[in-house]
Design a protein around this motif. Structure first.
Motif, mmCIF file in Angstrom:
data_model
loop_
_atom_site.group_PDB
_atom_site.id
_atom_site.type_symbol
_atom_site.label_atom_id
_atom_site.label_comp_id
_atom_site.label_asym_id
_atom_site.label_seq_id
_atom_site.Cartn_x
_atom_site.Cartn_y
_atom_site.Cartn_z
ATOM 1 N N GLU A 31 0.822 -1.211 0.000
ATOM 2 C CA GLU A 31 0.000 0.000 0.000
ATOM 3 C C GLU A 31 0.854 1.259 0.000
ATOM 4 O OE1 GLU A 31 -3.128 2.394 2.938
ATOM 5 O OE2 GLU A 31 -2.580 0.318 3.380
ATOM 6 N N LYS A 32 1.857 1.308 0.880
ATOM 7 C CA LYS A 32 2.656 2.522 1.018
ATOM 8 C C LYS A 32 3.647 2.694 -0.130
ATOM 9 C CE LYS A 32 0.518 4.145 4.412
ATOM 10 N NZ LYS A 32 -0.246 5.405 4.251
ATOM 11 N N ALA A 33 4.161 1.589 -0.650
ATOM 12 C CA ALA A 33 5.041 1.693 -1.813
ATOM 13 C C ALA A 33 4.267 2.269 -2.995
ATOM 14 C CB ALA A 33 5.633 0.334 -2.155
ATOM 15 N N LYS A 34 3.020 1.850 -3.120
ATOM 16 C CA LYS A 34 2.152 2.385 -4.181
ATOM 17 C C LYS A 34 1.956 3.891 -3.985
ATOM 18 C CE LYS A 34 -2.646 2.072 -5.803
ATOM 19 N NZ LYS A 34 -3.920 1.304 -5.687
ATOM 20 N N GLU A 35 1.624 4.277 -2.779
ATOM 21 C CA GLU A 35 1.419 5.689 -2.467
ATOM 22 C C GLU A 35 2.688 6.503 -2.743
ATOM 23 O OE1 GLU A 35 0.911 8.184 1.668
ATOM 24 O OE2 GLU A 35 -0.326 6.370 1.417
ATOM 25 N N TRP A 36 3.828 5.944 -2.352
ATOM 26 C CA TRP A 36 5.104 6.628 -2.482
ATOM 27 C C TRP A 36 5.480 6.871 -3.945
ATOM 28 C CZ3 TRP A 36 8.711 9.707 -1.041
ATOM 29 C CH2 TRP A 36 10.009 9.591 -1.507
ATOM 30 N N ILE A 37 5.384 5.837 -4.774
ATOM 31 C CA ILE A 37 5.854 6.003 -6.148
ATOM 32 C C ILE A 37 4.944 6.921 -6.956
ATOM 33 C CG2 ILE A 37 7.078 3.808 -6.172
ATOM 34 C CD1 ILE A 37 4.813 2.622 -7.820
ATOM 35 N N ILE A 38 3.650 6.895 -6.672
ATOM 36 C CA ILE A 38 2.741 7.784 -7.399
ATOM 37 C C ILE A 38 2.960 9.232 -6.978
ATOM 38 C CG2 ILE A 38 0.325 8.423 -7.754
ATOM 39 C CD1 ILE A 38 -0.360 5.431 -7.559
ATOM 40 N N ALA A 39 3.130 9.442 -5.675
ATOM 41 C CA ALA A 39 3.300 10.809 -5.167
ATOM 42 C C ALA A 39 4.649 11.398 -5.534
ATOM 43 C CB ALA A 39 3.129 10.819 -3.648
ATOM 44 N N SER A 40 5.691 10.577 -5.542
ATOM 45 C CA SER A 40 7.052 11.093 -5.685
ATOM 46 C C SER A 40 7.586 11.069 -7.116
ATOM 47 C CB SER A 40 8.000 10.283 -4.800
ATOM 48 O OG SER A 40 8.107 8.947 -5.261
ATOM 49 N N ASN A 61 8.878 8.345 -8.407
ATOM 50 C CA ASN A 61 9.967 7.371 -8.435
ATOM 51 C C ASN A 61 9.544 6.126 -9.204
ATOM 52 O OD1 ASN A 61 12.543 7.996 -6.972
ATOM 53 N ND2 ASN A 61 11.092 8.628 -5.403
ATOM 54 N N TYR A 62 10.539 5.393 -9.622
ATOM 55 C CA TYR A 62 10.319 4.147 -10.340
ATOM 56 C C TYR A 62 9.620 3.144 -9.423
ATOM 57 C CZ TYR A 62 11.940 1.563 -14.497
ATOM 58 O OH TYR A 62 12.044 0.920 -15.693
ATOM 59 N N PRO A 63 8.710 2.312 -9.908
ATOM 60 C CA PRO A 63 8.065 1.314 -9.048
ATOM 61 C C PRO A 63 9.094 0.425 -8.350
ATOM 62 C CG PRO A 63 6.925 1.446 -11.134
ATOM 63 C CD PRO A 63 8.167 2.283 -11.272
ATOM 64 N N LEU A 64 8.925 0.257 -7.065
ATOM 65 C CA LEU A 64 9.861 -0.550 -6.284
ATOM 66 C C LEU A 64 9.502 -2.025 -6.328
ATOM 67 C CD1 LEU A 64 10.003 1.829 -3.202
ATOM 68 C CD2 LEU A 64 11.829 1.477 -4.872
ATOM 69 N N ARG A 65 8.233 -2.310 -6.490
ATOM 70 C CA ARG A 65 7.755 -3.695 -6.449
ATOM 71 C C ARG A 65 7.346 -4.173 -7.844
ATOM 72 N NH1 ARG A 65 6.387 -6.409 -2.009
ATOM 73 N NH2 ARG A 65 6.709 -5.441 0.036
ATOM 74 N N LYS A 66 7.661 -5.421 -8.125
ATOM 75 C CA LYS A 66 7.278 -6.009 -9.407
ATOM 76 C C LYS A 66 5.760 -5.983 -9.573
ATOM 77 C CE LYS A 66 11.102 -9.292 -8.966
ATOM 78 N NZ LYS A 66 11.431 -10.726 -8.757
ATOM 79 N N SER A 67 5.062 -6.286 -8.495
ATOM 80 C CA SER A 67 3.598 -6.345 -8.575
ATOM 81 C C SER A 67 2.999 -4.978 -8.907
ATOM 82 C CB SER A 67 3.019 -6.866 -7.257
ATOM 83 O OG SER A 67 3.490 -6.097 -6.158
#
Length: 455
Positions: free
Chosen positions: A362-371, A373-379
């Motif tokens: 959830e937070k990785a999703k929030e982070w990459i969209i807001a910032s 940045n490149y997606p951190l997770r394959k999913s």
């Protein structure tokens, strides 16, 4: 600890001793990646016995309330605000750990402050950001905590982290950091200029030469600019010749003619005015501004500046993965997070709790969209809703994300920074200062080999 590794940890040039650091006798391979990395090494299997699993998990629980510092390098307001919000959400989600996220400056500034605190044995952060090449150095010298037991105890899905971003963070099969703001080099093109001149966006080095000559002859402006004193920018270009300048087993690859031939061609293009080889303080911001104002046909820069370019460019731009020479790979750079090994266990547990929260789905999703940045997770990279949100907010990623498999790890030598600094300095002499090619190249190779051998 070798003298050379000690020197690497003294790179900030402050007077401290590593006596406060716990030692380690492990070492890391200096072999480079010649193709997209395969899956990172899996952590050891979790205990099958449920009682053992519970006991292991309890050792990594936060046992008393604690406040920890998270030192980061996120100067960009958009990214800093996004990180602050995640920290606030984390603090509100439980009542044992309070995270204070603090911008501490550049990687060099963070390293200087961190090592000073390490020496003083006080004021250390619970979690700290540093750039990729420092992780092998910190791991070898016992400065960074191995994350394997935390992953095993918590069941954190490390296999879902993008391979090219996590594989450089393993040292001798153990994981010592996790990515938070990984970057890569991208090419930024003046699309208005391309449309006006009827040019297509280059895909290969030969295309780049044609593009640059055409742009210069039509406009008097350089068609391409490259910072040759920035390790991340120069390293992967040299690697794309098919030869790794840092080689393997403590010996550089600088005797490869493919490297020499590209440097000679690039210099010829610069001497003609078609391209620019830039170096020196503040060059990056000067180059970025020149591009945004339409004074450059294209330039090579980190993916982290996409938000800045979108906000400030007076031109229509196109972003692509870097041009292909023999290969078309792009090496990983940017920010990783590590837990200082010298901290007490409760602080380490608190740091891991926040780190794993930050990289949760959830937070990785929030982070990459807001910032941006490149997606951190394959999913997440495979999630159409997530990718659509990224494309809507950060349009340049439409051309970048589909080529994720071109992002590979850097050479894993712990001497990456010091060796590339030498190479960058000599490239300035050869390309900009017109030093004799053969004798200067021989000096560069000898000095680089000496560093890579740990002498």
């Amino acid at each position: 600890m070798t003298k050379k590794l000690l020197a690497l940890l003294l790179a900030a040039a402050i007077p401290f001793s590593l006596a406060a650091c716990s030692g380690s006798s492990s070492s890391t391979s200096s072999s480079s990646q010649a193709a997209p990395a395969s899956s990172a090494p899996a952590s050891s299997a979790a205990p099958a016995d449920s009682a053992s699993e519970a006991a292991d998990a309890s050792a990594y629980e936060v046992t008393e309330p604690i406040t920890i510092q998270f030192w980061h390098s996120l100067a960009n307001e958009t990214k800093a605000a996004a990180m602050a919000k995640i920290a606030e959400d984390f603090n509100a989600s439980q009542d044992m750990v309070t995270v204070e996220a603090s911008y501490m400056g550049s990687y060099a500034a963070i390293e200087e402050q961190f090592m000073a605190a390490q020496m003083a044995k006080t004021g250390l952060p619970g979690l700290c950001v540093i750039n990729y090449p420092q992780i092998p150095v910190y791991a070898i010298n016992g400065v960074a905590e191995s994350l394997d037991p935390y992953i095993q105890a918590s069941g954190f899905d490390v296999e879902d982290i993008v391979d090219g971003f996590i594989s450089p963070l393993y040292v001798e099969g153990e994981l010592y950091a996790l990515p938070i703001a990984p970057t890569f080099s991208a090419m930024y093109f003046n699309q208005d200029m391309a449309d006006e001149l009827g040019l297509t966006i280059p895909e290969t080095w030969e295309d780049m030469k044609t593009w640059s000559k055409t742009v210069y002859e039509a406009t008097g402006k350089p068609g391409y600019a490259l910072q040759i004193d920035v390790a991340n920018q120069l390293n992967f270009v040299l690697m794309n010749t098919g030869a790794d300048p840092l080689g393997s087993d403590g010996v550089s690859g600088l005797d490869d003619d493919r490297l020499k031939n590209w440097v000679k061609e690039f210099k010829e293009m610069c001497d003609a005015g078609y391209m620019q080889a830039l170096s020196g303080k503040e060059t990056g911001s000067t180059m970025n501004n020149a591009f945004m104002n339409g004074e450059l046909g294209s330039f090579q820069g980190t993916s982290t500046i996409i938000p800045e370019l979108l906000e400030g460019a007076k031109i229509k731009m196109t972003a692509t993965m870097p041009y292909k020479i023999e290969t078309g790979y792009c090496t990983t750079a940017g920010a990783t997070m590590f837990i200082p090994a010298v901290n007490d266990q409760n602080m380490k547990n608190a740091a891991w709790q926040f780190m794993s929260y930050l990289l949760s789905q959830e937070k990785a999703k929030e982070w990459i969209i807001a910032s941006g940045n490149y997606p951190l997770r394959k999913s997440l990279a495979e999630d159409e809703e997530v990718i659509g949100a990224i494309f809507d907010k950060w349009p340049p990623y439409r051309d970048l994300l589909p080529q994720m498999d071109r992002v590979v790890p850097k050479n894993s030598t712990p001497y990456f920074d010091s060796a590339m600094k030498v190479i960058c300095n000599y490239m300035v002499e050869i390309i900009t200062n017109n030093a004799d090619f053969d004798s200067t190249w021989d000096k560069m190779k000898a000095e680089t080999d000496d560093i890579l051998a740990g002498n």
